[in-house]
Design a protein around this motif. Structure first.
Motif, mmCIF file in Angstrom:
data_model
loop_
_atom_site.group_PDB
_atom_site.id
_atom_site.type_symbol
_atom_site.label_atom_id
_atom_site.label_comp_id
_atom_site.label_asym_id
_atom_site.label_seq_id
_atom_site.Cartn_x
_atom_site.Cartn_y
_atom_site.Cartn_z
ATOM 1 N N PRO A 101 24.521 50.239 41.682
ATOM 2 C CA PRO A 101 24.841 51.544 42.255
ATOM 3 C C PRO A 101 23.589 52.307 42.661
ATOM 4 O O PRO A 101 22.632 52.415 41.895
ATOM 5 N N GLY A 102 23.595 52.810 43.882
ATOM 6 C CA GLY A 102 22.455 53.573 44.381
ATOM 7 C C GLY A 102 21.426 52.736 45.102
ATOM 8 O O GLY A 102 20.709 53.245 45.972
ATOM 9 N N ARG A 103 21.337 51.448 44.771
ATOM 10 C CA ARG A 103 20.366 50.578 45.445
ATOM 11 C C ARG A 103 21.019 49.438 46.224
ATOM 12 O O ARG A 103 20.391 48.837 47.077
ATOM 13 N N GLY A 104 22.259 49.133 45.928
ATOM 14 C CA GLY A 104 22.971 48.135 46.708
ATOM 15 C C GLY A 104 22.698 46.708 46.297
ATOM 16 O O GLY A 104 22.208 46.440 45.192
ATOM 17 N N PHE A 105 23.032 45.766 47.204
ATOM 18 C CA PHE A 105 22.858 44.340 46.927
ATOM 19 C C PHE A 105 21.424 44.055 46.517
ATOM 20 O O PHE A 105 20.463 44.577 47.094
ATOM 21 N N ALA A 106 21.287 43.219 45.506
ATOM 22 C CA ALA A 106 19.984 42.775 44.984
ATOM 23 C C ALA A 106 19.143 43.926 44.449
ATOM 24 O O ALA A 106 17.947 43.771 44.210
ATOM 25 N N GLY A 107 19.770 45.086 44.255
ATOM 26 C CA GLY A 107 19.028 46.215 43.712
ATOM 27 C C GLY A 107 17.999 46.796 44.637
ATOM 28 O O GLY A 107 17.092 47.513 44.189
ATOM 29 N N ILE A 108 18.173 46.542 45.977
ATOM 30 C CA ILE A 108 17.119 46.985 46.890
ATOM 31 C C ILE A 108 17.579 47.308 48.307
ATOM 32 O O ILE A 108 16.999 48.182 48.956
ATOM 33 N N VAL A 109 18.626 46.647 48.844
ATOM 34 C CA VAL A 109 18.860 46.730 50.290
ATOM 35 C C VAL A 109 19.308 48.110 50.766
ATOM 36 O O VAL A 109 19.057 48.482 51.913
ATOM 37 N N GLU B 156 17.788 39.642 54.135
ATOM 38 C CA GLU B 156 18.028 41.081 54.073
ATOM 39 C C GLU B 156 17.118 41.758 53.052
ATOM 40 O O GLU B 156 16.707 42.902 53.245
ATOM 41 N N ILE B 157 16.769 41.050 51.995
ATOM 42 C CA ILE B 157 15.787 41.565 51.045
ATOM 43 C C ILE B 157 14.428 41.685 51.724
ATOM 44 O O ILE B 157 13.720 42.687 51.575
ATOM 45 N N VAL B 158 14.036 40.666 52.479
ATOM 46 C CA VAL B 158 12.779 40.716 53.225
ATOM 47 C C VAL B 158 12.744 41.932 54.148
ATOM 48 O O VAL B 158 11.751 42.660 54.229
ATOM 49 N N GLY C 212 24.313 43.433 54.389
ATOM 50 C CA GLY C 212 23.326 43.920 53.430
ATOM 51 C C GLY C 212 22.115 44.548 54.096
ATOM 52 O O GLY C 212 21.021 44.538 53.532
ATOM 53 N N GLY C 213 22.318 45.082 55.293
ATOM 54 C CA GLY C 213 21.226 45.755 55.996
ATOM 55 C C GLY C 213 20.565 44.919 57.065
ATOM 56 O O GLY C 213 19.764 45.439 57.851
ATOM 57 N N GLY C 214 20.892 43.631 57.134
ATOM 58 C CA GLY C 214 20.240 42.774 58.118
ATOM 59 C C GLY C 214 20.491 43.199 59.549
ATOM 60 O O GLY C 214 19.570 43.239 60.372
ATOM 61 N N LEU C 215 21.737 43.542 59.865
ATOM 62 C CA LEU C 215 22.078 43.929 61.238
ATOM 63 C C LEU C 215 21.548 45.308 61.577
ATOM 64 O O LEU C 215 21.388 45.637 62.762
ATOM 65 N N ILE C 216 21.259 46.113 60.570
ATOM 66 C CA ILE C 216 20.725 47.449 60.795
ATOM 67 C C ILE C 216 19.208 47.408 60.974
ATOM 68 O O ILE C 216 18.649 48.061 61.871
ATOM 69 N N ARG C 217 18.541 46.617 60.148
ATOM 70 C CA ARG C 217 17.080 46.621 60.149
ATOM 71 C C ARG C 217 16.460 45.641 61.140
ATOM 72 O O ARG C 217 15.385 45.907 61.677
ATOM 73 N N LEU C 218 17.097 44.513 61.375
ATOM 74 C CA LEU C 218 16.474 43.495 62.225
ATOM 75 C C LEU C 218 16.138 44.012 63.624
ATOM 76 O O LEU C 218 15.043 43.732 64.132
#
Length: 253
Positions: free
Chosen positions: A77-85, A107-109, A136-142
């Motif tokens: 909670p608050g950090r998302g998948f893998a505690g970071i994304v 997505e962690i990278v 997990g943020g990949g489509l947003i950050r890439l």
């Protein structure tokens, strides 16, 4: 043995996902361990930057499917998948990549600020090949890290991208020989950690947040972040050290 290891190196927190037997796939324990490391990095004034890497021959191959099928949800909670994304560290974070960084691993990278990768490293978002979405943020950050047409191609085809190609596209900061990613990441982190910690933290914040600022508010919003640093003891120390031709002694205040 802990599934996430931490080590401090001259103001840098090195965080290692320690599940090489499953290519560092993320289960709940790993997610919680990464989140705890991000909390520590944010909390401690004596840490200026962090490195995230994986043990063995892979960085991370995403979610541990066996753990998922057993009912685990590797999210914090608050950090998302893998505690970071969803909420990475507030301080600069470098991904040191050997082998595969795919699916959630990629997505962690992308949640990290800088990337050091072995020439044999491989990146990719293969979710579409499995009928899934890289949520997990990949489509947003890439698209912010490589040209938009390349981001679309990689995401829509689920292609695996070799590190040299990723470097050509601007995703990778430093390419290394196999086995050398962590050592080079430590060198890069040391160059960051040598700087004023308040200035580094504010610089990361402006880089991350300014892309969404209205054009007529950018300097006002930047001032709100930069002026407290300008008025800090560290800013005075930096100027004094320059005048006296010595290394500054940062206090983080």
């Amino acid at each position: 043995m802990s599934v996430v290891l931490t080590e401090e190196v001259d103001g840098v927190l090195v965080v290692t996902v320690n599940r090489p037997e499953v290519r560092n796939a993320i289960n709940t324990a790993a997610a919680e361990g990464i989140a705890a490391a991000m909390d520590e990095l944010d909390r401690r004034d004596d840490l200026t930057a962090g490195i995230l890497t994986g043990a063995g021959k892979s960085f991370c191959t995403g979610m541990d499917l066996a753990a998922f099928l057993a009912g685990e949800r590797p999210s914090v909670p608050g950090r998302g998948f893998a505690g970071i994304v969803e909420r990475p560290a507030e301080k600069p974070l470098i991904a040191a990549v050997e082998g595969y960084a795919v699916a959630g691993g990629f997505e962690i990278v992308l949640a990290c600020d800088l990337v050091v990768a072995s020439r044999e490293a491989v990146f990719g978002l293969p979710e579409v090949r499995r009928g899934l979405v890289a949520a997990g943020g990949g489509l947003i950050r890439l698209p912010a890290r490589v040209p938009s047409q390349l981001a679309a191609e990689w995401a829509l085809t689920g292609a695996f991208v070799p590190a040299p190609r990723a470097a050509e596209a601007g995703l990778v900061n430093r390419l290394t020989e196999p086995g050398g990613a962590l050592a080079v990441a430590v060198e890069l982190a040391a160059a960051i950690a040598a700087n004023g910690p308040l200035a580094v933290r504010a610089t990361k914040r402006i880089l991350a947040e300014s892309r969404g600022w209205p054009a007529d508010e950018v300097f006002e919003r930047q001032r709100a972040i930069s002026e407290p640093v300008r008025a800090s003891e560290d800013a005075k120390e930096g100027a004094t050290a320059f005048r006296e031709k010595r290394k500054p002694v940062w206090r983080g205040r």
